[in-house]
Design an enzyme around this catalytic site. Sequence first.
Site, PDB file in Angstrom:
ATOM      1  N   THR A 377       0.800  -1.242   0.000  1.00 48.90           N
ATOM      2  CA  THR A 377       0.000   0.000   0.000  1.00 48.90           C
ATOM      3  C   THR A 377       0.829   1.288   0.000  1.00 48.90           C
ATOM      4  O   THR A 377       2.012   1.294   0.333  1.00 48.90           O
ATOM      5  CB  THR A 377      -1.012   0.098   1.167  1.00 48.90           C
ATOM      6  OG1 THR A 377      -0.315   0.064   2.405  1.00 48.90           O
ATOM      7  CG2 THR A 377      -1.998  -1.028   1.132  1.00 48.90           C
ATOM      8  N   ASN A 397      -1.013  -4.571  -3.261  1.00 53.20           N
ATOM      9  CA  ASN A 397      -0.843  -5.576  -2.225  1.00 53.20           C
ATOM     10  C   ASN A 397       0.632  -5.821  -1.913  1.00 53.20           C
ATOM     11  O   ASN A 397       1.277  -4.954  -1.372  1.00 53.20           O
ATOM     12  CB  ASN A 397      -1.585  -6.872  -2.544  1.00 53.20           C
ATOM     13  CG  ASN A 397      -1.853  -7.687  -1.279  1.00 53.20           C
ATOM     14  OD1 ASN A 397      -1.917  -7.152  -0.183  1.00 53.20           O
ATOM     15  ND2 ASN A 397      -2.026  -8.982  -1.431  1.00 53.20           N
ATOM     16  N   GLU A 416      -4.048  -9.132  -5.371  1.00 54.10           N
ATOM     17  CA  GLU A 416      -5.067  -8.909  -4.344  1.00 54.10           C
ATOM     18  C   GLU A 416      -5.877 -10.154  -4.025  1.00 54.10           C
ATOM     19  O   GLU A 416      -6.519 -10.226  -2.966  1.00 54.10           O
ATOM     20  CB  GLU A 416      -5.996  -7.781  -4.769  1.00 54.10           C
ATOM     21  CG  GLU A 416      -6.425  -6.882  -3.636  1.00 54.10           C
ATOM     22  CD  GLU A 416      -5.263  -6.120  -3.027  1.00 54.10           C
ATOM     23  OE1 GLU A 416      -4.985  -6.337  -1.829  1.00 54.10           O
ATOM     24  OE2 GLU A 416      -4.638  -5.318  -3.728  1.00 54.10           O
ATOM     25  N   ASP A 419      -5.555 -11.645  -0.596  1.00 52.88           N
ATOM     26  CA  ASP A 419      -6.240 -11.114   0.584  1.00 52.88           C
ATOM     27  C   ASP A 419      -7.549 -11.849   0.891  1.00 52.88           C
ATOM     28  O   ASP A 419      -8.193 -11.568   1.902  1.00 52.88           O
ATOM     29  CB  ASP A 419      -6.525  -9.622   0.414  1.00 52.88           C
ATOM     30  CG  ASP A 419      -5.313  -8.768   0.752  1.00 52.88           C
ATOM     31  OD1 ASP A 419      -4.273  -9.346   1.104  1.00 52.88           O
ATOM     32  OD2 ASP A 419      -5.400  -7.535   0.648  1.00 52.88           O
ATOM     33  N   SER A 447      -9.797  -5.876   3.745  1.00 50.11           N
ATOM     34  CA  SER A 447      -8.589  -5.045   3.743  1.00 50.11           C
ATOM     35  C   SER A 447      -8.385  -4.401   5.107  1.00 50.11           C
ATOM     36  O   SER A 447      -9.333  -4.231   5.876  1.00 50.11           O
ATOM     37  CB  SER A 447      -8.720  -3.951   2.675  1.00 50.11           C
ATOM     38  OG  SER A 447      -7.732  -2.958   2.844  1.00 50.11           O
TER      39      SER A 447
END
Length: 577
Positions: A377, A397, A416, A419, A447
């Site tokens: 991030t 990510n 991603e 996640d 998230s």
Amino acid sequence: MASLFLPWLVSLCLFLLFSPSFVRLISGADSPRRQRIMAHNGVVAADHGQCSTIGVEILRISGHAVDAALAAALCLGVVSPGSSGIGGGAFMLVRTADGTTRAFDMRESAPKLASQNMYAGNAALKDTGALSVAVPGELAGLHKVWKIYGKIPWNRLVTPAAQMAQNGFKISPFLYMQMTKTETGIMADKGLRKIFTKNGSLLKPGDTCYNKKLAKTLSEIARNGIKAFYNGSIGLKLVEDVKKAGGILTMEDLKNYQVKIREPVSIEVFGVNILGMPPPSSGGAAMSLILNILDRYGGLSNISDSLMTHRVIEALKHAFAVRTNLGDPDFVNVKDVLKDMVSKDFAADLKKTILDNMTFNSSHYGGRWNQIHDRGTSHLSVVDRKRNAVSLTTTINAYFGSKLMSTSTGIILNNEMDDFSMPSNSSNIVPPPAPANFIVPGKRPLSSMAPTIILKDGQLKAVTGASGGAMIIAATTEVFLNHFVRGMDPLSSVMDPRCYHELIPNVVQFENWTTPIGDHIEVSEQIRAALEKKGHVLQSLAGGSICQFIVQELSKSNLGQLIAVSDPRKGGYPAGF
């Protein structure tokens, strides 16, 4: 002779005095060692100083905070490609001067061909490579927000990023750290290897890096908008590259992607109103629960630093236990969980389970599910001259996302999908994965991102947020507590060494490292000894979350002085005017 020279000298001085570049130089805004700046008209605090400066140049020409955020975010995707870019997604809070706040969900989503058991227990496929790629949402989100609030032409906002990709940018110490930690992945991918290596070795800090394919992509987006990405030539090339690498992304996925506008999470605590991002982000809810628990103590300003740290850790553990019940609200009913996480009564009940003289094992905190440790991030905070505010966290990510660059577009693709929770055989030692976060086509993974806006008596007081995966929740909370409860100034609030906890494993990670730009950050030996005495297991952490913090000194006119701070942990610096 002197009479001829003097008018020329005076003219040169006047030119320099009123030159924006010179003003930035003498104010320190262009110095990488200047982590704090004070201004009245507008400020941008981003993970990279060049992006802060680009954002402020947009504010100077009467751009909205959203305009500045868009230009700065696209800049970050170029100069901070290990953390962000148009191959990923984001969450954005926008608070306008008229008092309206909206939460924009541009999080990546699972492709239509994705399924709950698509990885067949192979976590490596979820972590790296073409099958880890989710549908990118950042560009669609930035465009949608700009259509609502933007004042500056789209082309003007996108072009600076395109020019930086074309003309080159310097490898920062932090980017180099990301490159060294991802060297195997960079060397294994043709696209990444071409951009970030020379003569078989990684580029070094200070070397100039070019991504001319990305420059071409951004230039087309600047001229023609996002249609080429989501329903045109760029998207076709992107999908083809992913398919060649073994992925499942389709043009239908891109065409059908939708930005979601949601109601922010809101709580009143410690005398201020905190606005945060709702699910599928867990950051706003988790931060709300932590602060509500701590607020139940009635006063924290006069206790020791070690006791304060202990209570924060215990509240963090409770928040991480509860947050695993969250998921994408379009697929999972999270109303009751969210109601609990912002409830003062629920927080009061949890506070009763916290003791000041000891800690407990993970099961004490009631967590039913295993944690997903999201990563990466980049964050930026913006306030403009009218006090419109933006808090934006963007991500691909992991460092360099899926470790896959689309060679025909220059876009680094996210990972991603990692996640999401993946069904697995549970044991008595490790809790099972959270069903609320299982993969479904079109669903968005949970998230930790926590873009945050803080109000005082209805006026804008602060804008904050952080990068750093699951550590974001602790960092954003601790910066808030440092300033609003402990009374620390904005710069000290950000620089103060931090502790992190994610419940599982049951370990306190404490900062003890020298940042890529040379600052040594270490939690004091006194605090560490006190925590160990209470039973905490400590682990040194060579890294940490990175915060971007803006505070307004309130006045009756609602146009007080702005103080912007960029976290030295990543080497960024703010800009303002």
